[in-house]
Design a protein around this motif. Structure first.
Motif, short mmCIF file in Angstrom:
data_model
loop_
_atom_site.label_atom_id
_atom_site.label_comp_id
_atom_site.label_asym_id
_atom_site.label_seq_id
_atom_site.Cartn_x
_atom_site.Cartn_y
_atom_site.Cartn_z
N ARG A 120 -12.10 -28.21 15.07
CA ARG A 120 -11.32 -29.36 15.60
C ARG A 120 -10.92 -30.16 13.83
O ARG A 120 -12.17 -30.51 13.36
N SER A 144 -18.62 -22.09 24.25
CA SER A 144 -18.03 -23.25 24.38
C SER A 144 -16.52 -23.16 24.95
O SER A 144 -16.00 -22.12 25.25
N GLY A 146 -12.87 -26.38 25.60
CA GLY A 146 -12.47 -27.64 25.04
C GLY A 146 -12.00 -28.27 26.12
O GLY A 146 -11.35 -27.58 27.32
N GLU A 149 -7.27 -34.67 26.58
CA GLU A 149 -7.00 -35.73 27.30
C GLU A 149 -5.70 -36.27 26.69
O GLU A 149 -5.81 -36.57 25.61
N GLU A 155 -6.80 -36.78 23.07
CA GLU A 155 -8.01 -36.68 22.66
C GLU A 155 -8.63 -35.03 22.64
O GLU A 155 -8.07 -34.43 23.87
N ARG A 157 -12.28 -32.68 22.84
CA ARG A 157 -13.26 -32.45 22.63
C ARG A 157 -14.07 -31.17 23.08
O ARG A 157 -13.53 -30.50 23.91
N HIS A 158 -15.00 -30.85 22.48
CA HIS A 158 -15.61 -29.37 22.74
C HIS A 158 -16.83 -29.53 23.47
O HIS A 158 -17.40 -30.53 23.72
N PHE A 159 -17.06 -28.89 24.45
CA PHE A 159 -18.27 -28.62 25.56
C PHE A 159 -19.17 -27.61 25.07
O PHE A 159 -18.26 -26.07 25.04
#
Length: 167
Positions: A120, A144, A146, A149, A155, A157-159
């Motif tokens: 990112r 992982s 992502g 939003e 926005e 974000r990684h999870f």
């Protein structure tokens, strides 16, 4: 708008189903974007059980996936232009190849895969985003995916999760 982002599922060789952690994390998304290397065409069907699916093909995908999704596209969602490409090739880094794919186009974000490494970074006014892999972490410590939003702002974000077991 909430978008799930995945890449490099390499199914069924890397997993026989959608990992539980991924399925849970994608619940409630409006769309799933896959950045290539699905490998089996039925991966799209499995993901469509969660939400509608868009994406591109990668270097390990066959003709059926290439014909359905293509190699590169721009999605216009919630007022944002989202470039999607796998990022494979022989020159430069994966990130540079992803940027080059959209060099002559204005996009807000470039989603790409291929390296299996979460990434990112904002470069020249566009956010470059690689979700990593939910099934083949290679040299990464965790699997992982992502979430994007899209609202007044964008926005990304990684999870991360340690176990790719499925139901």
């Amino acid at each position: 708008m909430r978008i799930g982002v995945v890449s490099d599922t390499h199914m069924p060789s890397r997993a026989n189903g959608i990992p539980k952690e991924l399925a849970e994390g994608l619940k409630g998304v409006d769309l799933i974007v896959h950045a290539g290397d699905w490998v089996a065409p039925d991966v799209a069907d499995l993901l469509e059980e969660i939400a509608p699916v868009e994406g591109v093909s990668g270097n390990n995908d066959g003709e059926e996936i290439r014909a359905r999704f293509g190699r590169k596209k721009i999605l216009q969602l919630a007022g944002f232009k989202i470039g999607v490409v796998h990022g494979d090739g022989s020159k430069w880094t994966t990130e540079k190849r992803a940027r080059e794919a959209f060099r002559n186009e204005t996009v807000d974000i470039i989603i790409f895969g291929h390296s299996h490494a979460p990434y990112r970074e904002e470069v020249e006014g566009a956010l470059l985003f690689n979700p990593g892999s939910p099934t083949d972490k290679r040299r990464q410590p965790l699997f992982s995916y992502g979430i994007l939003e899209l609202g007044q702002t964008l926005e990304a974000r990684h999870f991360f999760y340690p176990d790719k077991s499925w139901n």
